[in-house]
Design a protein around this motif. Structure first.
Motif, PDB file in Angstrom:
ATOM      1  N   GLN A 194      58.128  32.814 -23.591  1.00  0.00           N
ATOM      2  CA  GLN A 194      59.462  33.366 -23.818  1.00  0.00           C
ATOM      3  C   GLN A 194      59.405  34.442 -24.900  1.00  0.00           C
ATOM      4  O   GLN A 194      58.399  34.600 -25.571  1.00  0.00           O
ATOM      5  CB  GLN A 194      60.401  32.240 -24.263  1.00  0.00           C
ATOM      6  N   ARG A 250      40.760  34.031 -31.385  1.00  0.00           N
ATOM      7  CA  ARG A 250      42.201  33.845 -31.344  1.00  0.00           C
ATOM      8  C   ARG A 250      42.900  35.194 -31.443  1.00  0.00           C
ATOM      9  O   ARG A 250      42.289  36.196 -31.736  1.00  0.00           O
ATOM     10  CB  ARG A 250      42.602  32.883 -32.454  1.00  0.00           C
ATOM     11  N   LEU A 290      48.588  24.584 -25.583  1.00  0.00           N
ATOM     12  CA  LEU A 290      49.671  23.880 -26.279  1.00  0.00           C
ATOM     13  C   LEU A 290      49.773  24.366 -27.715  1.00  0.00           C
ATOM     14  O   LEU A 290      50.863  24.503 -28.266  1.00  0.00           O
ATOM     15  CB  LEU A 290      49.381  22.371 -26.309  1.00  0.00           C
ATOM     16  N   MET A 314      44.927  36.661 -33.487  1.00  0.00           N
ATOM     17  CA  MET A 314      45.188  37.405 -34.716  1.00  0.00           C
ATOM     18  C   MET A 314      43.873  37.726 -35.416  1.00  0.00           C
ATOM     19  O   MET A 314      42.917  36.975 -35.339  1.00  0.00           O
ATOM     20  CB  MET A 314      46.070  36.611 -35.690  1.00  0.00           C
TER      21      MET A 314
HETATM   22  P1  AMP Z   1      49.732  31.676 -31.394  1.00  0.00           P
HETATM   23  O1  AMP Z   1      50.699  31.824 -32.550  1.00  0.00           O
HETATM   24  O2  AMP Z   1      49.686  32.887 -30.521  1.00  0.00           O
HETATM   25  O3  AMP Z   1      48.396  31.160 -31.830  1.00  0.00           O
HETATM   26  O4  AMP Z   1      50.349  30.562 -30.467  1.00  0.00           O
HETATM   27  C1  AMP Z   1      50.384  29.200 -30.796  1.00  0.00           C
HETATM   28  C2  AMP Z   1      51.105  28.469 -29.722  1.00  0.00           C
HETATM   29  O5  AMP Z   1      52.462  28.935 -29.651  1.00  0.00           O
HETATM   30  C3  AMP Z   1      50.571  28.694 -28.327  1.00  0.00           C
HETATM   31  O6  AMP Z   1      49.506  27.817 -28.067  1.00  0.00           O
HETATM   32  C4  AMP Z   1      51.772  28.409 -27.474  1.00  0.00           C
HETATM   33  O7  AMP Z   1      51.932  27.010 -27.278  1.00  0.00           O
HETATM   34  C5  AMP Z   1      52.919  28.905 -28.306  1.00  0.00           C
HETATM   35  N1  AMP Z   1      53.339  30.260 -27.902  1.00  0.00           N
HETATM   36  C6  AMP Z   1      52.807  31.445 -28.258  1.00  0.00           C
HETATM   37  N2  AMP Z   1      53.474  32.466 -27.704  1.00  0.00           N
HETATM   38  C7  AMP Z   1      54.478  31.913 -26.974  1.00  0.00           C
HETATM   39  C8  AMP Z   1      55.535  32.447 -26.161  1.00  0.00           C
HETATM   40  N3  AMP Z   1      55.712  33.754 -26.011  1.00  0.00           N
HETATM   41  N4  AMP Z   1      56.363  31.573 -25.556  1.00  0.00           N
HETATM   42  C9  AMP Z   1      56.222  30.242 -25.704  1.00  0.00           C
HETATM   43  N5  AMP Z   1      55.243  29.697 -26.467  1.00  0.00           N
HETATM   44  C10 AMP Z   1      54.384  30.508 -27.091  1.00  0.00           C
END
Ligand code: AMP
Length: 417
Positions: free
Chosen positions: A123, A259, A282, A261
């Motif tokens: 989302q 990852r 997840l 970032m």
């Molecule tokens: P990140 O901050 O990209 O490492 O994401 C950590 C977790 O946040 C991911 O494993 C997803 O479960 C969730 N996440 C990241 N981006 C989204 C998104 N656009 N919509 C829903 N969940 C997200």
């Protein structure tokens, strides 16, 4: 039904009352379990300075280059936070949290914003919970952060998960690896996707994260970073694996796991679920030993993770796990006539101050319609009052699930709870 003139923005979702009960259950669980792990909650503003996010996450990351909601107002540049590690680090530096002593063990829950192409589990406004430990380089911190993450899913009953881990080393190890990776990719540079071509010079590691079809053959045959780790990085990685085993947490090593970032160093991990479809992550996290300094603080090692709450709820749905209770109220006061209605209104505060949830009809409905409403509201009990009951000071107290009634004074009714 008439179509609404106004709708939410693409990828932004209303969480309606029946859903909110699940969210509240989940949030309460996270807070309660974080407390057991001795983590403290931190809340930062929804908007940050754009420069913090660009510096923190990296100019060439997908999030910064394509997905931030940013705007300026006067002299200031605002961004809707796309994640919370950089903001938490900003707060840590701004408020000298390190001076509180020891390592800072923080958790958060809240909305994040990324202008991605919406699909199931992805989302534009979504929610994360996460942990950050600032001030510890010890692998115990990595292990505890991962243990908390797994603990939450286990507690909810999502057990069919895979923990993937990797080490992306310290800058020294990573520089060596970057050279080897570039040497491997260079002969086929022309065949790489456009995004990967762009990343080649400045950020070749991110190529490993590419989902583009044309990059896959070169990613599959790429050298692995774990062959380039120096002794310190190997030692740290081995300790993390050792501690995870000690905790009985099983994991898969994935040498291509990088990852999204740029701030990550050393440990990187992701929790994957087969119940999610295409968006199968997840949660994910890792170490970011250089970020505090990057943002202007003293060198401070740190590690954390973030978990997607919508994806957790999707996994629950797939697995038939029901979070939270049905809507319900302890007492519904059913009244007949003006005097009874006034009496009912006056009893509500007394019930509530005794810890009993209570409501009555707001629509001037008939007694029959009020009983129907009490059922719809899942009332456990109804107090039924008309003129006679008022005169006698005794009221019909109906157990709605057993369909049993007694005639009681109001004090006797209070005594029933
Ligand atoms: P990140 O901050 O990209 O490492 O994401 C950590 C977790 O946040 C991911 O494993 C997803 O479960 C969730 N996440 C990241 N981006 C989204 C998104 N656009 N919509 C829903 N969940 C997200």
């Amino acid at each position: 039904m008439a179509q609404s003139k106004y709708t939410t923005h693409l990828g932004m979702v209303d969480i309606l009352p029946d859903e909110v009960r699940k969210w509240q259950y989940l949030e309460n669980l996270i807070r309660q379990e974080a407390h057991k792990f001795n983590f403290e909650e931190i809340r930062t503003p929804i908007m940050e300075q754009t420069e913090l996010i660009v510096r923190g996450l990296g100019q060439l990351t997908d999030i910064v280059s394509k997905e931030i909601f940013a705007f300026s107002r006067g002299e200031d540049n605002y961004v809707l936070r796309p994640e919370l590690t950089a903001p938490v680090v900003r707060a840590y530096v701004e408020h000298h949290l390190g001076q509180r002593g020891g390592s800072q063990k923080l958790f958060y829950i809240g909305p994040m914003f990324r202008a991605e192409r919406p699909q199931k589990g992805r989302q534009r406004q979504f929610h994360q919970f996460g942990l950050e430990v600032l001030g510890s380089s010890d692998a115990v911190a990595d292990a505890e952060v991962i243990a908390f993450m797994i603990h939450i899913y286990n507690k909810i009953g999502i057990k069919n998960t895979t923990l993937k881990i990797n080490s992306i080393g310290d800058p020294e190890s990573r520089d060596k690896y970057k050279e080897a990776l570039k040497a491997h990719l260079k002969p086929n540079f022309d065949k790489l996707s456009d995004v990967s071509k762009k990343r080649f010079e400045k950020n070749p590691l991110r190529i490993l994260d590419s989902k583009e079809e044309e990059d896959q053959p070169f990613i599959e045959t790429a050298p692995v970073i774990t062959d380039f780790l120096n002794d310190d990085s190997v030692n740290h990685y081995n300790k993390v694996k050792d501690y995870l085993s000690e905790l009985g947490i099983s994991f898969e090593e994935d040498p291509y796991l990088v990852r999204g970032m740029d701030y990550y160093t050393q440990t990187a991990f992701e929790l994957i679920s087969p119940d999610l479809g295409a968006q199968d992550a997840l949660a994910g996290g890792g170490r970011y030993d250089l970020l505090v300094e990057e943002i202007g603080g003293q060198p401070t090692p740190a590690v954390g993770f973030a978990a997607g709450m919508e994806r957790l709820l999707i996994a629950c749905e797939e697995l038939g796990i029901v979070l939270g209770d049905e809507k319900s109220v302890d007492v519904y006061i059913v009244t007949l006539g003006d005097a009874a209605r006034k009496w009912g209104l006056a009893q509500l505060p007394k019930l509530r101050s005794n810890g009993i949830s209570a409501t009555m009809d707001y629509m001037g409905r008939s007694m029959k319609a009020q009983m129907k409403d009490a059922n719809r509201e899942n009332a456990r009990f109804a107090i039924i009052v008309g003129e006679n009951e008022l005169k006698e000071g005794k009221f019909t107290f109906r157990n709605m699930t057993e369909s049993e009634e007694e005639s009681l004074t109001f004090d006797d009714i209070l005594g029933k709870f």
